[in-house]
Motif scaffolding. Structure first.
Motif, short mmCIF file in Angstrom:
data_model
loop_
_atom_site.label_atom_id
_atom_site.label_comp_id
_atom_site.label_asym_id
_atom_site.label_seq_id
_atom_site.Cartn_x
_atom_site.Cartn_y
_atom_site.Cartn_z
N GLU A 258 3.74 -69.81 50.80
CA GLU A 258 3.47 -70.10 52.21
C GLU A 258 4.65 -69.67 53.08
O GLU A 258 4.47 -69.15 54.18
CB GLU A 258 3.20 -71.60 52.39
CG GLU A 258 2.99 -72.03 53.83
CD GLU A 258 1.85 -71.30 54.51
OE1 GLU A 258 1.94 -71.11 55.74
OE2 GLU A 258 0.89 -70.91 53.82
N PHE A 259 5.87 -69.88 52.57
CA PHE A 259 7.06 -69.47 53.31
C PHE A 259 7.11 -67.95 53.46
O PHE A 259 7.48 -67.43 54.52
CB PHE A 259 8.32 -69.97 52.59
CG PHE A 259 9.58 -69.74 53.35
CD1 PHE A 259 9.95 -70.58 54.38
CD2 PHE A 259 10.42 -68.68 53.04
CE1 PHE A 259 11.13 -70.38 55.09
CE2 PHE A 259 11.60 -68.46 53.75
CZ PHE A 259 11.95 -69.31 54.76
N VAL A 260 6.73 -67.23 52.41
CA VAL A 260 6.70 -65.76 52.47
C VAL A 260 5.70 -65.29 53.51
O VAL A 260 5.98 -64.40 54.33
CB VAL A 260 6.35 -65.17 51.09
CG1 VAL A 260 6.12 -63.67 51.19
CG2 VAL A 260 7.46 -65.46 50.08
N LYS A 261 4.51 -65.91 53.54
CA LYS A 261 3.51 -65.55 54.54
C LYS A 261 4.02 -65.82 55.95
O LYS A 261 3.80 -65.02 56.87
CB LYS A 261 2.22 -66.34 54.30
CG LYS A 261 1.47 -65.96 53.03
CD LYS A 261 0.23 -66.82 52.89
CE LYS A 261 -0.53 -66.48 51.60
NZ LYS A 261 -1.73 -67.34 51.44
N LEU A 262 4.69 -66.95 56.12
CA LEU A 262 5.22 -67.31 57.43
C LEU A 262 6.21 -66.27 57.92
O LEU A 262 6.13 -65.82 59.08
CB LEU A 262 5.89 -68.69 57.35
CG LEU A 262 6.66 -69.16 58.59
CD1 LEU A 262 5.71 -69.33 59.77
CD2 LEU A 262 7.41 -70.46 58.30
N ASP A 316 2.12 -77.78 54.48
CA ASP A 316 3.15 -78.54 53.78
C ASP A 316 2.87 -80.05 53.85
O ASP A 316 3.20 -80.80 52.92
CB ASP A 316 4.53 -78.24 54.37
CG ASP A 316 5.00 -76.83 54.08
OD1 ASP A 316 4.50 -76.24 53.10
OD2 ASP A 316 5.85 -76.32 54.83
N HIS A 317 2.29 -80.48 54.96
CA HIS A 317 1.99 -81.90 55.15
C HIS A 317 1.00 -82.39 54.09
O HIS A 317 1.16 -83.49 53.54
CB HIS A 317 1.43 -82.12 56.54
CG HIS A 317 1.06 -83.55 56.83
ND1 HIS A 317 1.99 -84.53 57.02
CD2 HIS A 317 -0.16 -84.16 56.93
CE1 HIS A 317 1.39 -85.69 57.25
NE2 HIS A 317 0.08 -85.49 57.20
N LEU A 318 0.00 -81.59 53.79
CA LEU A 318 -0.99 -81.97 52.77
C LEU A 318 -0.33 -82.09 51.40
O LEU A 318 -0.68 -82.98 50.61
CB LEU A 318 -2.12 -80.94 52.75
CG LEU A 318 -2.99 -80.87 54.01
CD1 LEU A 318 -4.02 -79.75 53.89
CD2 LEU A 318 -3.68 -82.20 54.27
#
Length: 343
Positions: A258-262, A316-318
């Motif tokens: 997810e960080f890479v996509k961001l 990230d919250h989930l």
């Protein structure tokens, strides 16, 4: 819950049967010093813009930079006022919350909602039918923060406490059961993040932005382009000196999908905004678009980035909700049984 209740000797520490929590004077002095520094910096930047701005736009330039440069002094002033006037007093399950402009007295038996907040070092908002008061833990010592968390978590019914699971994961457990300070070897999906690594990551960009600013200032005959590398320098200094001198293991970027996509999104959107900025500089249209292209581009860049960051936060919250269940179990078993919660 009662296993984490503070001892009687702690609660009745004072002869009068109450306990007072207030920020340290050293924090107030730090805010005052920062207020002076940021105020002087703001005056310097504003005066610089007055010198380089077009004669017809000098007033607009001063107003814009005065508003921009007043943000940090305003925050430092507010921090100074909080350290000077705010306090929390607990006596016989009655909480007196003093703020800069208000004072609330709340009896814990009348609380209908207690929301644990994840701001900075944490906060707790107590709500009754007629009063609402917030206890900010940011300005208190570690032992005082832990005492207050244990006190309210054990004295308030579970039915009125909201967001305790996530607060327990992010604030309470790291505060009570801190990770060992000894440097451990990085795992398979980790690297040892050091200050030198930040140097290697940031200094090439600072060099490129500096060269680019010098070239832009020479081509467009505008000294303000020399300020281009300043944001990158600030980011570099903040990241470098917030990292432990001995380094700290951290997850590899490639391991966090997810960080890479961001960051891919941030990169291509920043490139688009940079192209727009260059076009505005070359065309030099009349009005604000020509005088302040940087502000126009930032006004376009910022809301899109915030939208994408919010999406990433929700994902990230989930994940955190699942980890929070384990954190609550660890809190209830006490510090003697420390479990491993991956973050």
């Amino acid at each position: 819950m009662k296993g984490n209740e503070p001892t009687t000797s702690e609660i009745t520490e004072n002869d009068e049967g109450f306990r007072v929590f207030r920020p340290k004077k050293s924090d107030r002095n730090d805010y005052l010093l920062s207020l002076v520094i940021f105020t002087l910096m703001g005056i310097g930047f504003t005066y610089s813009m007055w010198l380089v701005a077009h004669p017809a736009q000098k007033i607009n330039a001063v107003i814009a930079f005065t508003l921009l440069c007043s943000i940090m002094p305003g925050m430092m002033l507010w921090g100074t006022l909080i350290c000077q006037f705010s306090s929390t007093t607990i006596q016989n399950e009655t909480v007196l919350v003093k703020g800069v402009f208000s004072q609330k007295e709340i009896n814990l038996s009348n609380v209908i909602q207690a929301r644990w907040r994840l701001t900075s070092h944490g906060a707790l908002t107590l709500k009754t039918l007629i009063e609402t008061g917030t206890i900010n833990l940011m300005y208190l010592e570690k032992e005082e923060r832990l005492w207050l968390i244990q006190y309210f978590q054990s004295h308030l019914p579970e039915s009125v406490q909201q967001n305790w699971d996530l607060f327990c994961l992010r604030i309470a457990i790291p505060l009570r059961d801190p990770k060992p300070k000894a440097i451990r070897d990085p795992g398979p999906s980790e690297i040892l993040l050091t200050r030198r690594r930040w140097d290697w990551l940031c200094l090439p960009f600072i060099f490129l932005f500096t060269i680019g600013g010098i070239i832009a200032a020479w081509i467009f005959l505008s000294p303000r382009h020399l300020l281009i590398p300043i944001p990158t320098i600030i980011i570099w200094l903040l990241m470098r000196y917030s990292t432990d001198k001995k380094g700290e293991p951290t997850q590899r970027i490639s391991a966090d999908k997810e960080f890479v996509k961001l960051w891919k999104f941030i990169t291509w959107w920043s490139c688009i905004c940079l192209i727009i900025f260059i076009i505005l500089e070359l065309l030099n249209p009349p009005g604000l678009f020509g005088e302040f292209p940087g502000f126009i581009v930032m006004a376009l860049w910022t809301p899109v980035i915030y939208w994408r960051l919010y999406r990433s936060y929700r994902i990230d919250h989930l994940k955190d909700l699942e980890k929070a269940k384990q954190a609550v179990q660890q809190w209830e078993t006490g510090p003697e049984s420390v479990q491993n919660i991956e973050t």
